[in-house]
Scaffold this active site. Structure first.
Site, PDB file in Angstrom:
ATOM      1  N   ASN A 173       0.808  -1.215   0.000  1.00 31.24           N
ATOM      2  CA  ASN A 173       0.000   0.000   0.000  1.00 31.24           C
ATOM      3  C   ASN A 173       0.842   1.265   0.000  1.00 31.24           C
ATOM      4  O   ASN A 173       0.540   2.224  -0.706  1.00 31.24           O
ATOM      5  CB  ASN A 173      -0.928   0.008   1.209  1.00 31.24           C
ATOM      6  CG  ASN A 173      -1.764   1.269   1.284  1.00 31.24           C
ATOM      7  OD1 ASN A 173      -2.685   1.454   0.513  1.00 31.24           O
ATOM      8  ND2 ASN A 173      -1.435   2.156   2.212  1.00 31.24           N
ATOM      9  N   ASP A 236       4.882  -3.518 -13.356  1.00 32.78           N
ATOM     10  CA  ASP A 236       6.038  -4.247 -13.881  1.00 32.78           C
ATOM     11  C   ASP A 236       6.989  -4.631 -12.753  1.00 32.78           C
ATOM     12  O   ASP A 236       7.447  -5.778 -12.674  1.00 32.78           O
ATOM     13  CB  ASP A 236       6.776  -3.395 -14.916  1.00 32.78           C
ATOM     14  CG  ASP A 236       6.045  -3.343 -16.257  1.00 32.78           C
ATOM     15  OD1 ASP A 236       5.144  -4.168 -16.470  1.00 32.78           O
ATOM     16  OD2 ASP A 236       6.388  -2.473 -17.080  1.00 32.78           O
ATOM     17  N   ASP A 261      -0.438  -7.192   3.490  1.00 34.86           N
ATOM     18  CA  ASP A 261      -0.729  -6.236   4.544  1.00 34.86           C
ATOM     19  C   ASP A 261      -1.736  -5.192   4.070  1.00 34.86           C
ATOM     20  O   ASP A 261      -1.693  -4.732   2.924  1.00 34.86           O
ATOM     21  CB  ASP A 261       0.581  -5.547   4.944  1.00 34.86           C
ATOM     22  CG  ASP A 261       0.402  -4.550   6.061  1.00 34.86           C
ATOM     23  OD1 ASP A 261       0.146  -4.980   7.192  1.00 34.86           O
ATOM     24  OD2 ASP A 261       0.518  -3.335   5.797  1.00 34.86           O
ATOM     25  N   GLU A 285      -4.914  -9.292   4.795  1.00 31.77           N
ATOM     26  CA  GLU A 285      -5.323  -8.694   6.067  1.00 31.77           C
ATOM     27  C   GLU A 285      -6.404  -7.645   5.789  1.00 31.77           C
ATOM     28  O   GLU A 285      -6.117  -6.474   5.634  1.00 31.77           O
ATOM     29  CB  GLU A 285      -4.134  -8.048   6.778  1.00 31.77           C
ATOM     30  CG  GLU A 285      -4.496  -7.478   8.143  1.00 31.77           C
ATOM     31  CD  GLU A 285      -3.757  -6.183   8.478  1.00 31.77           C
ATOM     32  OE1 GLU A 285      -3.660  -5.853   9.665  1.00 31.77           O
ATOM     33  OE2 GLU A 285      -3.283  -5.494   7.545  1.00 31.77           O
TER      34      GLU A 285
END
Length: 481
Positions: A173, A236, A261, A285
């Site tokens: 993230n 990529d 995560d 998660e």
């Protein structure tokens, strides 16, 4: 929501940031409802028949293949929050894998292995260089908090020798530790210039939100630069090119699967495309106690990924700590899709359940893919009791699940495969007894936990009376296994 809790009381400190191939031998089951006969113990030991609606997951053709094998897999979360710094953790975990494998563990989940913004002090959830496993002098150290690349590779090799899968913790993230640069999309300076010593996956403001393709995605964590997965360059480097992160971790480092995560922060299609590219077990998660939300996310990955069963986690907290075992009748991911549910009692982020002996008895005897928390197994709980549950799972826990009886203090369920078993959980302060219907006629059974010394025979109609100690559990199956 992201807190670290202390097992024996004390304060809970908020996290500063998300400092967070053997195939599964599961039969595929879907949930349905049926009527199951039960009996209640009355005065004079008289059996009075009742009917209740219980949940059962029906058999499928795959169940027969599974019946001749040991019970389903069990994961060890091989770390806790703030494990000792100093680069010794990989060696420490390597010293455990032989005993874990012998006890019945089938996979280990490691913390994020790459170099982070906080170098030797970080738990890994602030990724800087995805290809530095403790070999480049950057971010204040050569080694990570956990050790060197050589020590990590040795650990993975030893785990494989013991028949254990190794699960990598993947943080996609956000990134952390970049240098400042002028960002024309914000009109300010942002810390989005990444020049890793590994020479791989350089990043700039073009690779984060906002950018020329998209202003934002599903979520930002802690104000960290939010990686933009729609950018072809990012895709990529993460999973497409021959030396992409996913392929490097699997083909070079030897990881077998993935723990993703904070999947609320990006689209489920990212996990889907990653797993479709490189394969391996996957669990996300998704911190959400709603079983429907968990199932929706699994389906959005095109069933390529499992999810941690937070619905089960929160209902167990109600059942065992709030003295209401009726909560175990509630909706959980493992009841909807046991093949895609990873059940757990505690982890490095949350540790709310106090009566853990009952919670582990629940997840290790039921369907799903249970995960044991390192600190529970190695430090806080009775390892002999957990090893007994692991043995029971490996030798008795087969087939679909029928919930036979549940009230505020009692819970009884039956696994219907061969040999099958009964699990009886008691949240009261006194011994309990109850007549139940088994899958065995005229068969001597015993409690494989040793909590009860009874060895009763089931009747010709398969009924039998079993017992359970206070604040404890018993697990019954035919004698001889």
């Amino acid at each position: 929501m992201y807190t670290r809790s202390f097992p024996f009381g004390g304060s809970r400190m908020p996290r500063l940031f998300l400092l967070f191939s053997l195939s599964l031998c599961f039969a595929f089951w879907s949930c349905s409802s049926l009527t199951e006969e039960i009996t209640d113990l009355r005065e004079g030991d008289e059996r009075v028949q009742h009917e209740i609606q219980v949940t059962q997951t029906p058999n499928t053709p795959d169940a027969a293949a599974r019946a001749g094998q040991l019970g389903g897999p069990v994961m060890m979360q091989a770390f806790y929050w703030d494990v000792p710094a100093g680069g010794t953790w990989w060696e420490h975990v390597e010293s455990k894998v032989s005993a874990w494998s012998a006890a019945g563990i089938t996979s280990i989940w490691l913390p994020p292995v790459n170099k982070t913004m906080n170098g030797p002090f970080s738990m890994g959830y602030d990724p800087f260089d995805f290809y530095d496993f403790g070999e480049f002098d950057q971010q204040g150290s050569v080694e990570t908090r956990f050790g060197s690349r050589q020590e990590l590779e040795s650990l993975i090799g030893s785990a494989h020798q013991e028949g254990l899968e190794v699960i990598a913790d993947i943080v996609l993230n956000h990134n952390s530790g970049g240098n400042a640069e002028f960002n024309p999309f914000t009109g300010t300076e942002t810390f989005t210039s990444y020049v890793p010593a590994s020479g791989k996956f350089f990043r700039s403001y073009l690779d984060f939100h906002p950018n020329d393709m998209r202003h934002a995605d599903e979520g930002v964590f802690g104000g960290f630069p939010d990686l933009s997965h729609v950018k072809p360059y990012v895709q990529d480097w993460l999973w497409k090119r021959p030396d992409a992160v996913a392929k490097y971790y699997k083909e070079v480092m030897g990881f077998d699967g993935w723990r993703f995560d904070y999947v609320k922060g990006f689209g489920a299609w990212v996990v889907r495309d990653w797993v479709n590219e490189v394969g391996g077990f996957s669990v996300g998660e998704l911190w959400d106690g709603n079983a429907q939300s968990l199932e929706d996310w699994v389906n959005a990955t095109s069933q390529t990924s499992s999810a941690f069963d937070f619905a089960c986690y929160y209902l167990m907290e109600q059942a065992f700590d709030q003295n209401n075992l009726n909560a175990l009748s509630g909706d959980m991911l493992w009841k909807r899709n046991p093949m895609k549910a990873v059940t757990f009692v505690a982890n490095h982020d949350t540790d709310e359940i106090w009566r853990k002996n009952l919670a582990y008895a629940y997840i290790l005897t039921h369907e799903g893919y249970p995960c044991i928390f390192y600190s529970d197994y190695e430090e806080w709980l009775d390892k002999e009791r957990l090893d007994n549950l692991l043995w029971i799972r490996g030798h008795l826990a087969f087939g679909n699940t029928s919930i036979l009886y549940v009230d505020q203090d009692e819970y009884i369920a039956r696994r219907n495969g061969g040999p099958g078993m009964l699990v009886y959980i008691n949240n009261a302060d006194f011994w309990q007894e109850r007549w139940v219907r088994t899958n065995w006629a005229n068969t001597e059974i015993k409690d494989y936990t040793g909590h009860s010394s009874w060895q009763p025979f089931t009747q010709g109609d398969q009924w039998v009376k079993i017992q359970v100690p206070p604040r404890s559990y018993s697990i019954w199956a035919p004698v001889g296994f």
